[in-house]
Design a protein around this motif. Structure first.
Motif, PDB file in Angstrom:
ATOM      1  N   PHE A   1       0.845  -1.178   0.000  1.00 25.67           N
ATOM      2  CA  PHE A   1       0.000   0.000   0.000  1.00 25.67           C
ATOM      3  C   PHE A   1       0.888   1.238   0.000  1.00 25.67           C
ATOM      4  N   PRO A   2       1.056   1.876  -1.157  1.00 31.74           N
ATOM      5  CA  PRO A   2       1.865   3.091  -1.195  1.00 31.74           C
ATOM      6  C   PRO A   2       1.264   4.163  -0.294  1.00 31.74           C
ATOM      7  N   GLY A   3       2.111   5.029   0.208  1.00 29.00           N
ATOM      8  CA  GLY A   3       1.661   6.077   1.112  1.00 29.00           C
ATOM      9  C   GLY A   3       0.613   6.993   0.503  1.00 29.00           C
ATOM     10  N   ASP A   4       0.648   7.158  -0.804  1.00 33.80           N
ATOM     11  CA  ASP A   4      -0.309   8.050  -1.467  1.00 33.80           C
ATOM     12  C   ASP A   4      -1.527   7.315  -2.024  1.00 33.80           C
ATOM     13  N   LEU A   5      -1.755   6.067  -1.587  1.00 33.44           N
ATOM     14  CA  LEU A   5      -2.862   5.279  -2.139  1.00 33.44           C
ATOM     15  C   LEU A   5      -4.232   5.861  -1.795  1.00 33.44           C
ATOM     16  N   LYS A   6      -4.467   6.164  -0.529  1.00 32.69           N
ATOM     17  CA  LYS A   6      -5.797   6.680  -0.152  1.00 32.69           C
ATOM     18  C   LYS A   6      -6.123   7.992  -0.858  1.00 32.69           C
ATOM     19  N   PRO A   7      -5.204   8.964  -0.912  1.00 32.56           N
ATOM     20  CA  PRO A   7      -5.532  10.189  -1.663  1.00 32.56           C
ATOM     21  C   PRO A   7      -5.801   9.909  -3.146  1.00 32.56           C
ATOM     22  N   TYR A   8      -5.027   8.993  -3.724  1.00 28.17           N
ATOM     23  CA  TYR A   8      -5.240   8.611  -5.126  1.00 28.17           C
ATOM     24  C   TYR A   8      -6.637   8.016  -5.302  1.00 28.17           C
ATOM     25  N   MET A   9      -6.980   7.064  -4.436  1.00 25.91           N
ATOM     26  CA  MET A   9      -8.290   6.415  -4.539  1.00 25.91           C
ATOM     27  C   MET A   9      -9.415   7.414  -4.297  1.00 25.91           C
ATOM     28  N   GLN A  10      -9.222   8.323  -3.355  1.00 29.97           N
ATOM     29  CA  GLN A  10     -10.221   9.347  -3.069  1.00 29.97           C
ATOM     30  C   GLN A  10     -10.451  10.217  -4.306  1.00 29.97           C
ATOM     31  N   GLU A  11      -9.367  10.638  -4.948  1.00 32.62           N
ATOM     32  CA  GLU A  11      -9.476  11.471  -6.150  1.00 32.62           C
ATOM     33  C   GLU A  11     -10.233  10.732  -7.260  1.00 32.62           C
ATOM     34  N   GLN A  12      -9.881   9.468  -7.467  1.00 31.87           N
ATOM     35  CA  GLN A  12     -10.550   8.686  -8.507  1.00 31.87           C
ATOM     36  C   GLN A  12     -12.027   8.493  -8.170  1.00 31.87           C
ATOM     37  N   ALA A  13     -12.324   8.233  -6.904  1.00 23.61           N
ATOM     38  CA  ALA A  13     -13.717   8.046  -6.481  1.00 23.61           C
ATOM     39  C   ALA A  13     -14.524   9.324  -6.671  1.00 23.61           C
ATOM     40  N   GLU A  14     -13.926  10.462  -6.387  1.00 24.80           N
ATOM     41  CA  GLU A  14     -14.637  11.737  -6.581  1.00 24.80           C
ATOM     42  C   GLU A  14     -14.974  11.966  -8.048  1.00 24.80           C
ATOM     43  N   ILE A  15     -14.063  11.587  -8.931  1.00 22.44           N
ATOM     44  CA  ILE A  15     -14.327  11.694 -10.372  1.00 22.44           C
ATOM     45  C   ILE A  15     -15.499  10.789 -10.750  1.00 22.44           C
ATOM     46  N   LEU A  16     -15.446   9.549 -10.291  1.00 23.01           N
ATOM     47  CA  LEU A  16     -16.517   8.594 -10.615  1.00 23.01           C
ATOM     48  C   LEU A  16     -17.852   9.017 -10.026  1.00 23.01           C
ATOM     49  N   LEU A  17     -17.835   9.566  -8.823  1.00 20.69           N
ATOM     50  CA  LEU A  17     -19.068  10.047  -8.193  1.00 20.69           C
ATOM     51  C   LEU A  17     -19.656  11.205  -9.000  1.00 20.69           C
ATOM     52  N   LYS A  18     -18.818  12.133  -9.386  1.00 18.36           N
ATOM     53  CA  LYS A  18     -19.263  13.282 -10.178  1.00 18.36           C
ATOM     54  C   LYS A  18     -19.877  12.837 -11.511  1.00 18.36           C
ATOM     55  N   GLU A  19     -19.300  11.788 -12.088  1.00 24.64           N
ATOM     56  CA  GLU A  19     -19.810  11.250 -13.358  1.00 24.64           C
ATOM     57  C   GLU A  19     -20.959  10.263 -13.150  1.00 24.64           C
ATOM     58  N   ARG A  20     -21.385  10.096 -11.902  1.00 25.34           N
ATOM     59  CA  ARG A  20     -22.482   9.195 -11.541  1.00 25.34           C
ATOM     60  C   ARG A  20     -22.214   7.733 -11.924  1.00 25.34           C
ATOM     61  N   LYS A  21     -20.947   7.340 -11.831  1.00 29.98           N
ATOM     62  CA  LYS A  21     -20.582   5.955 -12.116  1.00 29.98           C
ATOM     63  C   LYS A  21     -20.562   5.124 -10.842  1.00 29.98           C
ATOM     64  N   ILE A  22     -20.499   5.817  -9.703  1.00 30.56           N
ATOM     65  CA  ILE A  22     -20.651   5.154  -8.410  1.00 30.56           C
ATOM     66  C   ILE A  22     -21.648   5.970  -7.595  1.00 30.56           C
ATOM     67  N   ALA A  23     -22.324   5.301  -6.654  1.00 36.98           N
ATOM     68  CA  ALA A  23     -23.354   5.974  -5.858  1.00 36.98           C
ATOM     69  C   ALA A  23     -22.776   6.721  -4.657  1.00 36.98           C
ATOM     70  N   ALA A  24     -21.619   6.252  -4.172  1.00 31.15           N
ATOM     71  CA  ALA A  24     -21.021   6.875  -2.985  1.00 31.15           C
ATOM     72  C   ALA A  24     -19.527   6.574  -2.961  1.00 31.15           C
ATOM     73  N   ILE A  25     -18.803   7.409  -2.256  1.00 29.03           N
ATOM     74  CA  ILE A  25     -17.369   7.170  -2.087  1.00 29.03           C
ATOM     75  C   ILE A  25     -17.198   6.086  -1.025  1.00 29.03           C
ATOM     76  N   PRO A  26     -16.408   5.070  -1.330  1.00 32.22           N
ATOM     77  CA  PRO A  26     -16.227   3.975  -0.364  1.00 32.22           C
ATOM     78  C   PRO A  26     -15.572   4.433   0.935  1.00 32.22           C
ATOM     79  N   ASP A  27     -15.805   3.652   1.963  1.00 36.15           N
ATOM     80  CA  ASP A  27     -15.106   3.825   3.233  1.00 36.15           C
ATOM     81  C   ASP A  27     -13.762   3.115   3.058  1.00 36.15           C
ATOM     82  N   TRP A  28     -12.693   3.902   2.912  1.00 37.17           N
ATOM     83  CA  TRP A  28     -11.387   3.315   2.612  1.00 37.17           C
ATOM     84  C   TRP A  28     -10.896   2.418   3.738  1.00 37.17           C
ATOM     85  N   GLY A  29     -11.360   2.634   4.961  1.00 38.07           N
ATOM     86  CA  GLY A  29     -10.983   1.764   6.074  1.00 38.07           C
ATOM     87  C   GLY A  29     -11.517   0.351   5.903  1.00 38.07           C
TER      88      GLY A  29
END
Length: 161
Positions: free
Chosen positions: A118-146
């Motif tokens: 797990f690279p140190g920048d993984l959660k911010p990377y995943m958060q950024e990607q999830a925000e893009i997908l959420l904005k495009e309505r490809k996912i319903a919610a941002i996952p709980d990364w924990g």
């Protein structure tokens, strides 16, 4: 189109551009079918994830840890025995009918970074990607990364390796 057919499509001139991964890029370039325009690594490191359902994790935690131990062993081979790894993967591709020189293949393999964890920048990377997908309505919610990212399994694999 799957990655296996992209070089043939370039050769047949049914496509003008492909977005692909190694060794296909190096093969197309070596065969004179393509010119590399950019490297995705500069934009997105394209991480590869091992994914499992929560049910599988609950029922088979030892299998997950064993799988991750094997992944760690492969990473060690990539670093300590690159010729052995290159020869094995080269045999796989040439066995599938790909024709490429050892030099072309080794060039392609040099672009692959095998570093399980797990690279140190993984959660911010995943958060950024999830925000893009959420904005495009490809996912319903941002996952709980924990809950979605489980470094505890990798920690167990490293401890037992």
């Amino acid at each position: 189109m799957d990655v296996n057919n992209m070089i043939a499509a370039l050769a047949a001139k049914t496509v003008d551009v492909m977005v692909n991964v190694e060794p296909y890029n190096a093969v197309a370039e070596a065969d004179g079918l393509a010119t590399k325009v950019m490297n995705y690594w500069d934009v997105d490191k394209m991480p590869v994830f091992m994914a499992a359902t929560p049910d599988f994790l609950a029922k088979s935690p030892d299998a997950v840890v064993s799988y991750l131990k094997a992944w760690l062993a492969v990473a060690k081979d990539f670093k300590e025995s690159p010729t052995k790894v290159a020869d094995a993967i080269y045999a796989f591709y040439t066995g599938k009918g790909y024709t490429m020189s050892q030099e072309t293949f080794r060039k392609a393999l040099s672009y692959v970074d095998v570093n399980p964890g797990f690279p140190g920048d993984l959660k911010p990377y995943m958060q950024e990607q999830a925000e893009i997908l959420l904005k495009e309505r490809k996912i319903a919610a941002i996952p709980d990364w924990g809950k979605a990212l489980r470094p505890d399994f990798m920690e167990k694999a490293r401890a037992g390796a």
